[in-house]
Design a protein around this motif. Structure first.
Motif, PDB file in Angstrom:
ATOM      1  N   ALA A   1     109.353  21.485  75.267  1.00 57.26           N
ATOM      2  CA  ALA A   1     109.933  22.338  74.235  1.00 57.26           C
ATOM      3  C   ALA A   1     110.821  21.535  73.292  1.00 57.26           C
ATOM      4  CB  ALA A   1     110.718  23.480  74.874  1.00 57.26           C
ATOM      5  N   SER A   2     111.525  20.539  73.830  1.00 60.11           N
ATOM      6  CA  SER A   2     112.393  19.700  73.001  1.00 60.11           C
ATOM      7  C   SER A   2     111.572  18.932  71.973  1.00 60.11           C
ATOM      8  CB  SER A   2     113.173  18.743  73.898  1.00 60.11           C
ATOM      9  OG  SER A   2     113.959  17.877  73.130  1.00 60.11           O
ATOM     10  N   VAL A   3     110.477  18.341  72.412  1.00 59.63           N
ATOM     11  CA  VAL A   3     109.630  17.571  71.495  1.00 59.63           C
ATOM     12  C   VAL A   3     108.960  18.499  70.490  1.00 59.63           C
ATOM     13  CG1 VAL A   3     107.611  16.067  71.308  1.00 59.63           C
ATOM     14  CG2 VAL A   3     109.271  15.711  73.140  1.00 59.63           C
ATOM     15  N   HIS A   4     108.383  19.607  70.963  1.00 61.91           N
ATOM     16  CA  HIS A   4     107.753  20.559  70.040  1.00 61.91           C
ATOM     17  C   HIS A   4     108.765  21.069  69.030  1.00 61.91           C
ATOM     18  CE1 HIS A   4     103.775  20.758  71.690  1.00 61.91           C
ATOM     19  NE2 HIS A   4     104.142  21.269  72.841  1.00 61.91           N
ATOM     20  N   GLY A   5     109.998  21.312  69.487  1.00 57.49           N
ATOM     21  CA  GLY A   5     111.036  21.820  68.600  1.00 57.49           C
ATOM     22  C   GLY A   5     111.459  20.815  67.540  1.00 57.49           C
ATOM     23  N   ARG A   6     111.188  19.555  67.767  1.00 57.52           N
ATOM     24  CA  ARG A   6     111.572  18.503  66.816  1.00 57.52           C
ATOM     25  C   ARG A   6     110.374  18.001  66.004  1.00 57.52           C
ATOM     26  NH1 ARG A   6     115.130  18.345  70.937  1.00 57.52           N
ATOM     27  NH2 ARG A   6     117.286  17.915  70.434  1.00 57.52           N
ATOM     28  N   TRP A   7     109.286  18.722  66.015  1.00 60.93           N
ATOM     29  CA  TRP A   7     108.075  18.276  65.338  1.00 60.93           C
ATOM     30  C   TRP A   7     108.314  18.014  63.850  1.00 60.93           C
ATOM     31  CZ3 TRP A   7     104.274  15.449  65.089  1.00 60.93           C
ATOM     32  CH2 TRP A   7     103.202  15.643  64.242  1.00 60.93           C
ATOM     33  N   ALA A   8     109.066  18.866  63.173  1.00 58.15           N
ATOM     34  CA  ALA A   8     109.325  18.649  61.747  1.00 58.15           C
ATOM     35  C   ALA A   8     110.058  17.324  61.529  1.00 58.15           C
ATOM     36  CB  ALA A   8     110.125  19.809  61.165  1.00 58.15           C
ATOM     37  N   ASP A   9     111.040  17.020  62.387  1.00 63.16           N
ATOM     38  CA  ASP A   9     111.757  15.743  62.286  1.00 63.16           C
ATOM     39  C   ASP A   9     110.824  14.571  62.545  1.00 63.16           C
ATOM     40  OD1 ASP A   9     114.205  16.945  61.749  1.00 63.16           O
ATOM     41  OD2 ASP A   9     114.740  17.072  63.862  1.00 63.16           O
ATOM     42  N   LEU A  10     109.975  14.712  63.536  1.00 65.57           N
ATOM     43  CA  LEU A  10     109.039  13.631  63.858  1.00 65.57           C
ATOM     44  C   LEU A  10     108.080  13.377  62.695  1.00 65.57           C
ATOM     45  CD1 LEU A  10     108.320  14.528  67.573  1.00 65.57           C
ATOM     46  CD2 LEU A  10     109.478  12.469  66.752  1.00 65.57           C
ATOM     47  N   GLN A  11     107.606  14.437  62.048  1.00 61.17           N
ATOM     48  CA  GLN A  11     106.718  14.262  60.897  1.00 61.17           C
ATOM     49  C   GLN A  11     107.424  13.488  59.783  1.00 61.17           C
ATOM     50  OE1 GLN A  11     105.677  18.520  60.590  1.00 61.17           O
ATOM     51  NE2 GLN A  11     103.574  17.804  60.362  1.00 61.17           N
ATOM     52  N   ASN A  12     108.706  13.783  59.585  1.00 63.26           N
ATOM     53  CA  ASN A  12     109.472  13.074  58.559  1.00 63.26           C
ATOM     54  C   ASN A  12     109.635  11.595  58.887  1.00 63.26           C
ATOM     55  OD1 ASN A  12     109.819  15.347  56.993  1.00 63.26           O
ATOM     56  ND2 ASN A  12     111.740  15.914  57.978  1.00 63.26           N
ATOM     57  N   HIS A  13     109.423  11.229  60.146  1.00 66.68           N
ATOM     58  CA  HIS A  13     109.536   9.832  60.574  1.00 66.68           C
ATOM     59  C   HIS A  13     108.160   9.239  60.901  1.00 66.68           C
ATOM     60  CE1 HIS A  13     113.693  11.170  61.005  1.00 66.68           C
ATOM     61  NE2 HIS A  13     113.979   9.919  60.758  1.00 66.68           N
ATOM     62  N   ASN A  14     107.124   9.774  60.232  1.00 65.34           N
ATOM     63  CA  ASN A  14     105.759   9.240  60.307  1.00 65.34           C
ATOM     64  C   ASN A  14     105.130   9.312  61.687  1.00 65.34           C
ATOM     65  OD1 ASN A  14     105.688   8.601  57.532  1.00 65.34           O
ATOM     66  ND2 ASN A  14     106.877   6.755  57.944  1.00 65.34           N
ATOM     67  N   TYR A  15     105.412  10.365  62.418  1.00 61.90           N
ATOM     68  CA  TYR A  15     104.740  10.582  63.683  1.00 61.90           C
ATOM     69  C   TYR A  15     103.574  11.542  63.474  1.00 61.90           C
ATOM     70  CZ  TYR A  15     107.791   8.177  66.947  1.00 61.90           C
ATOM     71  OH  TYR A  15     108.449   7.218  67.654  1.00 61.90           O
ATOM     72  N   GLN A  16     102.579  11.404  64.327  1.00 62.86           N
ATOM     73  CA  GLN A  16     101.430  12.287  64.326  1.00 62.86           C
ATOM     74  C   GLN A  16     101.310  12.903  65.707  1.00 62.86           C
ATOM     75  OE1 GLN A  16      98.811   8.954  63.190  1.00 62.86           O
ATOM     76  NE2 GLN A  16      98.072  10.323  61.581  1.00 62.86           N
ATOM     77  N   ARG A  17     100.479  13.941  65.827  1.00 63.42           N
ATOM     78  CA  ARG A  17     100.220  14.503  67.140  1.00 63.42           C
ATOM     79  C   ARG A  17      98.785  14.991  67.197  1.00 63.42           C
ATOM     80  NH1 ARG A  17     103.267  20.406  67.266  1.00 63.42           N
ATOM     81  NH2 ARG A  17     101.956  21.362  65.686  1.00 63.42           N
ATOM     82  N   GLN A  18      98.263  15.008  68.409  1.00 65.77           N
ATOM     83  CA  GLN A  18      96.948  15.599  68.643  1.00 65.77           C
ATOM     84  C   GLN A  18      96.830  15.872  70.137  1.00 65.77           C
ATOM     85  OE1 GLN A  18      94.375  12.325  67.272  1.00 65.77           O
ATOM     86  NE2 GLN A  18      93.471  12.305  69.311  1.00 65.77           N
ATOM     87  N   THR A  19      95.951  16.800  70.489  1.00 71.87           N
ATOM     88  CA  THR A  19      95.721  17.040  71.904  1.00 71.87           C
ATOM     89  C   THR A  19      94.794  15.956  72.427  1.00 71.87           C
ATOM     90  OG1 THR A  19      93.910  18.571  71.419  1.00 71.87           O
ATOM     91  CG2 THR A  19      96.086  19.537  71.789  1.00 71.87           C
ATOM     92  N   VAL A  20      94.980  15.598  73.698  1.00 72.82           N
ATOM     93  CA  VAL A  20      94.177  14.540  74.313  1.00 72.82           C
ATOM     94  C   VAL A  20      93.729  14.992  75.701  1.00 72.82           C
ATOM     95  CG1 VAL A  20      95.278  12.644  73.052  1.00 72.82           C
ATOM     96  CG2 VAL A  20      96.250  13.405  75.213  1.00 72.82           C
TER      97      VAL A  20
END
Length: 188
Positions: free
Chosen positions: A3-22
């Protein structure tokens, strides 16, 4: 931690992070993998399936500045203990993956909330804030501003849903949660 990581997704995007299911060997569900732009998620999956946390030859990426780092415990705060207490008169919070905002237990205690108390959620429409309090006061609450109420339960958890936030006209991805007098204010 999820939940902490999902909740910070907008911040992570601003720092050039990506996500995908694996797909991971032995996992019944396909989890989200968060990774810095330019890294190949297949390398991470192969490393994880091999029992490593980072692909061979890839340095662990530095944590983006300005993003609170998750702690090791299983509560909703980031203070490295297991009591769900924030450590200041204010903190920030993000909606969880379930679209709820967790109010720190320490702040609830500070305004006089006990287990199984009912807390009232009141909209402050002109300021686009939500006020949380136990006592509705001698004059009551203007019914047009009354949004909801929550029972804290044994563990004194209050998690305000996005629907309630929207009803109070408080929207955003990061919220300031502060103790002011005998109430807690939530601002986008």
């Amino acid at each position: 931690m999820k939940a902490s990581v999902h909740g910070r997704w907008a911040d992570l995007q601003n720092h050039n992070y990506q996500r995908q299911t694996v797909s991971l060997a032995g996992s019944p569900v396909d989890p989200w993998l968060y990774f810095p732009q330019g890294y190949d998620p297949v390398d991470y999956v192969n490393a994880i399936n091999a029992g490593n946390t980072v692909p061979a030859g890839v340095a662990s990426p530095a944590h983006p500045s300005g993003i609170a780092q998750p702690d090791d415990d299983d509560d909703d705060d980031d203070d490295d203990d297991d009591d769900d207490d924030a450590t200041a008169d204010y903190t920030t919070g993000s909606l969880t993956s379930e679209d709820r905002l967790a109010i720190p237990t320490s702040m609830l205690r500070d305004i006089g909330v006990d287990a199984y108390d009912t807390v009232h959620v009141i909209a402050i429409p002109n300021d686009k804030k939500i006020e949380i309090r136990v006592d509705i006061g001698p004059n009551g609450i203007d019914p047009s501003n009354y949004v909801s109420e929550y029972e804290t339960g044994r563990r004194m958890k209050v998690r305000i849903s996005k629907r309630i936030m929207d009803k109070a006209n408080v929207s955003g991805t990061v919220f300031k949660i502060e103790k002011v007098g005998d109430s807690i204010l939530v601002t986008a």
